[in-house]
Motif scaffolding. Structure first.
Motif, PDB file in Angstrom:
ATOM      1  N   VAL A  27       0.769  -1.244   0.030  1.00 11.11           N
ATOM      2  CA  VAL A  27      -0.041  -0.054  -0.118  1.00 11.11           C
ATOM      3  C   VAL A  27       0.805   1.149   0.013  1.00 11.11           C
ATOM      4  N   ALA A  28       1.977   1.482   0.506  1.00  6.83           N
ATOM      5  CA  ALA A  28       2.929   2.353   0.613  1.00  6.83           C
ATOM      6  C   ALA A  28       3.541   2.640  -0.648  1.00  6.83           C
ATOM      7  N   PRO A  29       3.424   3.935  -1.149  1.00  5.19           N
ATOM      8  CA  PRO A  29       4.137   4.320  -2.166  1.00  5.19           C
ATOM      9  C   PRO A  29       5.289   4.208  -2.614  1.00  5.19           C
ATOM     10  N   SER A  30       5.982   3.741  -3.735  1.00 10.22           N
ATOM     11  CA  SER A  30       7.326   3.708  -3.960  1.00 10.22           C
ATOM     12  C   SER A  30       7.961   5.180  -3.878  1.00 10.22           C
ATOM     13  N   ALA A  31       9.235   5.139  -3.907  1.00 14.85           N
ATOM     14  CA  ALA A  31      10.078   6.634  -4.151  1.00 14.85           C
ATOM     15  C   ALA A  31       9.509   7.435  -5.340  1.00 14.85           C
ATOM     16  N   SER A  32       9.415   6.807  -6.485  1.00  8.97           N
ATOM     17  CA  SER A  32       8.877   7.465  -7.698  1.00  8.97           C
ATOM     18  C   SER A  32       7.197   7.691  -7.656  1.00  8.97           C
ATOM     19  N   ALA A  33       6.549   6.777  -6.741  1.00  4.63           N
ATOM     20  CA  ALA A  33       5.107   7.175  -6.718  1.00  4.63           C
ATOM     21  C   ALA A  33       5.159   8.583  -5.581  1.00  4.63           C
ATOM     22  N   ALA A  34       5.862   8.634  -4.588  1.00  5.26           N
ATOM     23  CA  ALA A  34       5.775   9.559  -3.797  1.00  5.26           C
ATOM     24  C   ALA A  34       6.093  10.975  -4.190  1.00  5.26           C
ATOM     25  N   ASP A  35       6.601  10.971  -5.476  1.00  2.00           N
ATOM     26  CA  ASP A  35       6.897  12.350  -6.204  1.00  2.00           C
ATOM     27  C   ASP A  35       5.714  12.537  -7.202  1.00  2.00           C
ATOM     28  N   ASP A  36       4.849  11.694  -7.274  1.00  2.00           N
ATOM     29  CA  ASP A  36       3.511  12.030  -8.059  1.00  2.00           C
ATOM     30  C   ASP A  36       2.616  12.540  -7.247  1.00  2.00           C
ATOM     31  N   PRO A  37       2.171  13.807  -7.696  1.00  2.00           N
ATOM     32  CA  PRO A  37       1.183  14.683  -6.999  1.00  2.00           C
ATOM     33  C   PRO A  37       0.048  14.050  -6.791  1.00  2.00           C
ATOM     34  N   LEU A  38      -0.540  13.046  -7.413  1.00  2.00           N
ATOM     35  CA  LEU A  38      -1.754  12.458  -7.440  1.00  2.00           C
ATOM     36  C   LEU A  38      -1.627  11.310  -6.487  1.00  2.00           C
ATOM     37  N   LEU A  39      -0.498  10.878  -6.123  1.00  2.00           N
ATOM     38  CA  LEU A  39      -0.515   9.603  -5.110  1.00  2.00           C
ATOM     39  C   LEU A  39       0.192  10.093  -3.727  1.00  2.00           C
ATOM     40  N   ARG A  40       0.435  11.437  -3.752  1.00  2.00           N
ATOM     41  CA  ARG A  40       1.052  11.903  -2.408  1.00  2.00           C
ATOM     42  C   ARG A  40       0.029  11.339  -1.231  1.00  2.00           C
ATOM     43  N   PRO A  41       0.656  10.761  -0.165  1.00  2.00           N
ATOM     44  CA  PRO A  41      -0.394  10.076   0.939  1.00  2.00           C
ATOM     45  C   PRO A  41      -0.882  11.204   1.676  1.00  2.00           C
TER      46      PRO A  41
ATOM     47  N   ALA B 160     -12.507   9.426  -1.968  1.00  2.00           N
ATOM     48  CA  ALA B 160     -12.434  10.353  -3.441  1.00  2.00           C
ATOM     49  C   ALA B 160     -10.809  10.750  -3.639  1.00  2.00           C
ATOM     50  N   GLY B 161     -10.180  10.474  -2.553  1.00  2.00           N
ATOM     51  CA  GLY B 161      -8.755  10.735  -2.688  1.00  2.00           C
ATOM     52  C   GLY B 161      -8.051  10.024  -3.866  1.00  2.00           C
ATOM     53  N   GLY B 162      -8.289   9.112  -4.360  1.00  2.00           N
ATOM     54  CA  GLY B 162      -7.710   8.101  -5.138  1.00  2.00           C
ATOM     55  C   GLY B 162      -8.483   8.328  -6.476  1.00  2.00           C
ATOM     56  N   LEU B 163      -9.622   9.072  -6.695  1.00  2.00           N
ATOM     57  CA  LEU B 163     -10.139   9.293  -7.932  1.00  2.00           C
ATOM     58  C   LEU B 163      -9.240   9.936  -9.279  1.00  2.00           C
ATOM     59  N   ALA B 164      -8.571  11.028  -8.836  1.00  2.00           N
ATOM     60  CA  ALA B 164      -7.821  11.542  -9.961  1.00  2.00           C
ATOM     61  C   ALA B 164      -6.944  10.524 -10.371  1.00  2.00           C
ATOM     62  N   ALA B 165      -5.990   9.937  -9.726  1.00  2.00           N
ATOM     63  CA  ALA B 165      -5.124   9.039 -10.182  1.00  2.00           C
ATOM     64  C   ALA B 165      -5.629   8.002 -10.866  1.00  2.00           C
ATOM     65  N   LEU B 166      -6.676   7.321 -10.322  1.00  2.00           N
ATOM     66  CA  LEU B 166      -7.471   6.411 -11.192  1.00  2.00           C
ATOM     67  C   LEU B 166      -8.003   6.767 -12.511  1.00  2.00           C
ATOM     68  N   ALA B 167      -8.552   7.897 -12.346  1.00  2.00           N
ATOM     69  CA  ALA B 167      -9.123   8.443 -13.849  1.00  2.00           C
ATOM     70  C   ALA B 167      -7.882   8.644 -14.927  1.00  2.00           C
ATOM     71  N   ARG B 168      -6.817   9.096 -14.119  1.00  2.00           N
ATOM     72  CA  ARG B 168      -5.723   9.533 -14.910  1.00  2.00           C
ATOM     73  C   ARG B 168      -4.990   7.945 -15.718  1.00  2.00           C
ATOM     74  N   ASP B 169      -4.923   7.116 -14.894  1.00  2.00           N
ATOM     75  CA  ASP B 169      -4.246   5.946 -15.257  1.00  2.00           C
ATOM     76  C   ASP B 169      -5.148   4.997 -16.294  1.00  2.00           C
ATOM     77  N   SER B 170      -6.464   5.339 -15.982  1.00  2.00           N
ATOM     78  CA  SER B 170      -7.475   4.439 -16.944  1.00  2.00           C
ATOM     79  C   SER B 170      -8.032   5.076 -18.054  1.00  2.00           C
ATOM     80  N   GLY B 171      -8.193   6.590 -17.814  1.00  2.00           N
ATOM     81  CA  GLY B 171      -9.017   7.446 -18.976  1.00  2.00           C
ATOM     82  C   GLY B 171     -10.173   7.508 -18.699  1.00  2.00           C
TER      83      GLY B 171
END
Length: 297
Positions: free
Chosen positions: A11-25, A107-118
């Motif tokens: 569940v914890a984001p990787s180092a690269s994921a942590a730099d993703d503004p849509l995945l910031r915890p 709703a926190g994960g909606l933006a990233a899920l929408a981006r990744d899926s389209g």
């Protein structure tokens, strides 16, 4: 129909994921409990769970792609997407994402899920306006205590009773305000051969609030009335299977555990579940109002 073999889910984001503004915890005292890993499961027919032990995220397979319901916290997105893949599906096949409420935990994960899926995110008119801003409403009983979340860009607003169709599947929007003014529940029918079940993904009905908020305040009569309407709506719904935004609100945590153990008949099938859910939280609201009337906080 049981769970897949329990593999480790990170569940914890990787180092690269942590730099993703849509995945910031989003920091929360409850995050660790909400995001406890849970293996993906087929609940009934083309309906699956791809979320967590403390946070429900549902997936519906249709002939024209996938429908996801809710998005949990931003830091949970990698685990949701991994669960989708573990079921043999492609995240890119998610066409629609339905939102129950504009709170960061759902709703926190909606933006990233929408981006990744389209996919396009669908919400109530009130919730859609808040999702675009990435915040909860000032009229929310928990206003002032809720974290902001990544704004959602690709949105479609729907009203109570509106039907969303994808492939041969129809999901009906059912307004259930109170917990938030824009809360929306989602109803559909899923089949296994000749056997079909009416399923409801219910938004939260819990009358929880920020400190100092009084439901009995005359300024909050509309909120109490909204809760009453929502209890009546859910209580009257034809409902063979109930999934709720937090599984422990409706016994979903125990049902998924029994399903994993191969319990028969399917522990999720309970035609009384929607009535019990509404009755439970109307009793909580009544107790809260009685306490306030007696001078309690």
């Amino acid at each position: 129909m049981g769970l897949l073999a329990a593999l480790p889910v990170v569940v914890a984001p990787s180092a690269s994921a942590a730099d993703d503004p849509l995945l910031r915890p989003i920091a929360s005292d409850y995050a660790a409990r909400w995001l406890r890993p849970q293996a993906p499961a087929r609940i009934f027919g083309d309906t699956y769970l791809v979320g967590f032990a403390g946070m429900t995220v549902a997936l519906v397979r249709t002939e024209a792609g996938l429908i996801l319901i809710d998005g949990a916290l931003p830091q949970g997105v990698p685990a949701i997407e991994d669960n989708i893949r573990r079921l043999g599906f492609d995240v890119k096949d998610v066409r629609l994402i339905l939102s129950t409420e504009p709170h960061y935990d759902h709703a926190g994960g909606l933006a990233a899920l929408a981006r990744d899926s389209g996919a396009t995110v669908i919400a109530s008119v009130r919730a859609a306006a808040l999702l675009q801003r990435g915040e909860s409403g000032l009229d929310d009983p928990q206003a002032g205590t809720l974290a902001a979340f990544p704004p959602v860009v690709k949105l479609r607003a729907v009203r109570d009773g509106e039907r969303i169709r994808l492939g041969g599947t129809t999901i009906t929007a059912r307004a259930t305000p109170g917990h938030t003014t824009g809360s929306m529940s989602w109803a559909w029918r899923s089949c296994e051969g000749a056997r079909c079940a009416d399923i409801l993904f219910g938004s939260s009905l819990n009358p929880v609030s920020a400190d100092g908020y009084r439901f009995s305040d005359p300024a909050h009569r509309a909120t109490v009335a909204a809760f009453r309407r929502s209890f009546a709506t859910v209580r009257a719904m034809k409902c063979d299977i109930l999934l709720t935004a937090h599984p422990d609100h409706s016994g979903g945590d125990g049902k998924i555990a029994r399903l994993a153990q191969g319990a028969e008949p399917n522990p999720f099938i309970d035609p009384a579940a929607c009535r019990a859910y509404a009755d439970k939280y109307e009793a909580v609201l009544d107790a809260r109002l009685a306490k306030e009337a007696a001078g309690g906080r």
